[in-house]
Design a protein around this motif. Structure first.
Motif, mmCIF file in Angstrom:
data_model
loop_
_atom_site.group_PDB
_atom_site.id
_atom_site.type_symbol
_atom_site.label_atom_id
_atom_site.label_comp_id
_atom_site.label_asym_id
_atom_site.label_seq_id
_atom_site.Cartn_x
_atom_site.Cartn_y
_atom_site.Cartn_z
ATOM 1 N N PRO A 32 8.666 -33.751 -45.279
ATOM 2 C CA PRO A 32 7.572 -34.592 -45.758
ATOM 3 C C PRO A 32 7.536 -35.945 -45.057
ATOM 4 O O PRO A 32 8.300 -36.210 -44.124
ATOM 5 C CB PRO A 32 7.887 -34.746 -47.255
ATOM 6 N N LEU A 33 6.662 -36.813 -45.523
ATOM 7 C CA LEU A 33 6.454 -38.123 -44.915
ATOM 8 C C LEU A 33 7.735 -38.940 -44.867
ATOM 9 O O LEU A 33 7.966 -39.686 -43.910
ATOM 10 C CB LEU A 33 5.368 -38.877 -45.701
ATOM 11 N N GLU A 34 8.575 -38.788 -45.886
ATOM 12 C CA GLU A 34 9.845 -39.527 -45.895
ATOM 13 C C GLU A 34 10.694 -39.176 -44.676
ATOM 14 O O GLU A 34 11.337 -40.042 -44.084
ATOM 15 C CB GLU A 34 10.623 -39.211 -47.183
ATOM 16 N N CYS A 35 10.690 -37.903 -44.299
ATOM 17 C CA CYS A 35 11.465 -37.476 -43.129
ATOM 18 C C CYS A 35 10.888 -38.064 -41.845
ATOM 19 O O CYS A 35 11.624 -38.406 -40.916
ATOM 20 C CB CYS A 35 11.499 -35.952 -43.056
ATOM 21 N N GLN A 36 9.572 -38.200 -41.792
ATOM 22 C CA GLN A 36 8.935 -38.821 -40.631
ATOM 23 C C GLN A 36 9.350 -40.289 -40.521
ATOM 24 O O GLN A 36 9.547 -40.804 -39.416
ATOM 25 C CB GLN A 36 7.413 -38.702 -40.741
ATOM 26 N N TRP A 37 9.482 -40.944 -41.662
ATOM 27 C CA TRP A 37 9.947 -42.331 -41.682
ATOM 28 C C TRP A 37 11.390 -42.423 -41.205
ATOM 29 O O TRP A 37 11.756 -43.312 -40.437
ATOM 30 C CB TRP A 37 9.807 -42.884 -43.098
ATOM 31 N N VAL A 38 12.211 -41.451 -41.616
ATOM 32 C CA VAL A 38 13.617 -41.429 -41.206
ATOM 33 C C VAL A 38 13.729 -41.223 -39.690
ATOM 34 O O VAL A 38 14.566 -41.843 -39.030
ATOM 35 C CB VAL A 38 14.390 -40.334 -41.961
ATOM 36 N N ILE A 82 9.578 -38.777 -23.212
ATOM 37 C CA ILE A 82 8.779 -37.728 -22.583
ATOM 38 C C ILE A 82 7.555 -37.390 -23.414
ATOM 39 O O ILE A 82 6.450 -37.214 -22.903
ATOM 40 C CB ILE A 82 9.634 -36.460 -22.361
ATOM 41 N N HIS A 83 7.747 -37.300 -24.715
ATOM 42 C CA HIS A 83 6.642 -36.936 -25.600
ATOM 43 C C HIS A 83 6.936 -37.468 -27.000
ATOM 44 O O HIS A 83 8.090 -37.486 -27.431
ATOM 45 C CB HIS A 83 6.476 -35.414 -25.663
ATOM 46 N N ARG A 84 5.898 -37.922 -27.685
ATOM 47 C CA ARG A 84 6.066 -38.363 -29.065
ATOM 48 C C ARG A 84 4.871 -37.914 -29.885
ATOM 49 O O ARG A 84 3.737 -37.898 -29.413
ATOM 50 C CB ARG A 84 6.226 -39.888 -29.148
ATOM 51 N N GLU A 85 5.155 -37.520 -31.118
ATOM 52 C CA GLU A 85 4.102 -37.135 -32.053
ATOM 53 C C GLU A 85 4.181 -38.072 -33.245
ATOM 54 O O GLU A 85 5.152 -38.056 -34.002
ATOM 55 C CB GLU A 85 4.278 -35.687 -32.512
ATOM 56 N N ASN A 86 3.180 -38.915 -33.375
ATOM 57 C CA ASN A 86 3.172 -39.898 -34.446
ATOM 58 C C ASN A 86 3.084 -39.230 -35.812
ATOM 59 O O ASN A 86 2.528 -38.137 -35.959
ATOM 60 C CB ASN A 86 2.018 -40.878 -34.268
ATOM 61 N N GLY A 87 3.622 -39.916 -36.811
ATOM 62 C CA GLY A 87 3.604 -39.397 -38.165
ATOM 63 C C GLY A 87 2.273 -39.635 -38.861
ATOM 64 O O GLY A 87 1.312 -40.123 -38.260
ATOM 65 N N ASP A 88 2.247 -39.319 -40.130
ATOM 66 C CA ASP A 88 1.014 -39.409 -40.907
ATOM 67 C C ASP A 88 0.732 -40.825 -41.399
ATOM 68 O O ASP A 88 -0.358 -41.098 -41.901
ATOM 69 C CB ASP A 88 1.095 -38.460 -42.108
ATOM 70 N N GLU A 89 1.716 -41.712 -41.281
ATOM 71 C CA GLU A 89 1.536 -43.113 -41.652
ATOM 72 C C GLU A 89 2.053 -43.995 -40.527
ATOM 73 O O GLU A 89 2.774 -43.536 -39.632
ATOM 74 C CB GLU A 89 2.292 -43.429 -42.950
ATOM 75 N N ASN A 90 1.650 -45.280 -40.542
ATOM 76 C CA ASN A 90 2.155 -46.213 -39.550
ATOM 77 C C ASN A 90 3.683 -46.294 -39.616
ATOM 78 O O ASN A 90 4.284 -46.180 -40.688
ATOM 79 C CB ASN A 90 1.563 -47.607 -39.789
ATOM 80 N N LEU A 91 4.293 -46.488 -38.442
ATOM 81 C CA LEU A 91 5.750 -46.644 -38.333
ATOM 82 C C LEU A 91 6.500 -45.381 -38.732
ATOM 83 O O LEU A 91 7.665 -45.452 -39.157
ATOM 84 C CB LEU A 91 6.236 -47.834 -39.170
#
Length: 234
Positions: free
Chosen positions: A13-19, A41-50
């Motif tokens: 979930p979003l918490e893991c994206q923050w981690v 090389i590559h990055r996939e942004n999360g569902d919220e800023n930062l």
């Protein structure tokens, strides 16, 4: 030595994206301390800023340095703390994964690496086509890919065509390698293991880093205790 590494929240979930975003900072800080160079090389942004769903890094360093560094990071990473997005959520352990990806072999294309062979063209086309070595076979030596051109009565034109077709074949190979790497990346998203982390972080400062899973300290302590007990009995 170079290594491709991915830090991913998997299907978390979003918490893991923050981690992931916070772990990235700690990961790169430690890499810098170990004189390890890196490139994103590559990055996939999360569902919220930062926040980040995943990020792929190219690490460069001496083999012994890079191998030891990755050994202490590769696997599941746990952050223990309350959700910063859902204050009433009961869950307190959030897992992400750090994986080493199979390296993508860089394919170079240079005419210096092409072996040309001329031969007589096949099929109808007149005396010049059948009796003069106008057809060209071009082989890319590093990959072994080979193409054949006999479209023109001019050897020079056929050579140009062969080079163009060979370049297209090399690009196709490059794309297949990219697709395989992306498939490996996607598989890693599904492999984040919950439990048995290689490192555990707590708090919002992420300063509680490494948990030694080798139990070396415990073994040494037990050896010392057994030695002392033996001396006492003697």
């Amino acid at each position: 030595m170079e290594k491709l590494v991915q830090i991913t929240s998997g299907r978390g979930p979003l918490e893991c994206q923050w981690v992931v975003a916070r772990i990235l900072k700690a990961f790169l800080g430690e890499a810098k301390d170990n004189t390890i160079e890196y490139e994103i090389i590559h990055r996939e942004n999360g569902d919220e800023n930062l926040t980040l769903k995943s990020i792929t890094l190219l690490l460069k360093a001496k083999e012994e340095c890079l191998t030891g560094f990755l050994k202490s990071w590769t696997g599941s990473i746990c952050w223990t703390g309350k959700s910063t997005f859902r204050k009433l959520h009961k869950r307190s352990n959030w897992y992400i994964g750090i994986f080493e990806l199979e390296g993508l072999n860089e394919i170079t294309f240079s005419e210096k690496e092409i072996r040309f062979q001329t031969t007589r063209s096949q099929g109808s086309g007149g005396q010049n086509v059948n009796k003069v070595n106008t057809a060209v076979r071009a082989t890319h030596i590093p990959t072994g890919i080979s193409v054949f051109a006999q479209d023109s009565r001019s050897q020079l034109e056929n050579k140009k065509l062969a080079v163009m077709r060979l370049r297209e074949k090399i690009v196709e190979l490059h794309i297949r390698q990219l697709e395989k790497r992306m498939q490996d990346t996607w598989n890693n998203h599904l492999q984040v293991e919950r439990g048995n982390p290689v490192r555990t972080f707590t708090g919002t400062d992420f300063k509680n880093h490494y948990q030694d899973r080798s139990f070396k300290k415990q073994r040494n302590a037990l050896k010392t205790q057994l030695k002392n007990d033996y001396n006492d009995l003697s």
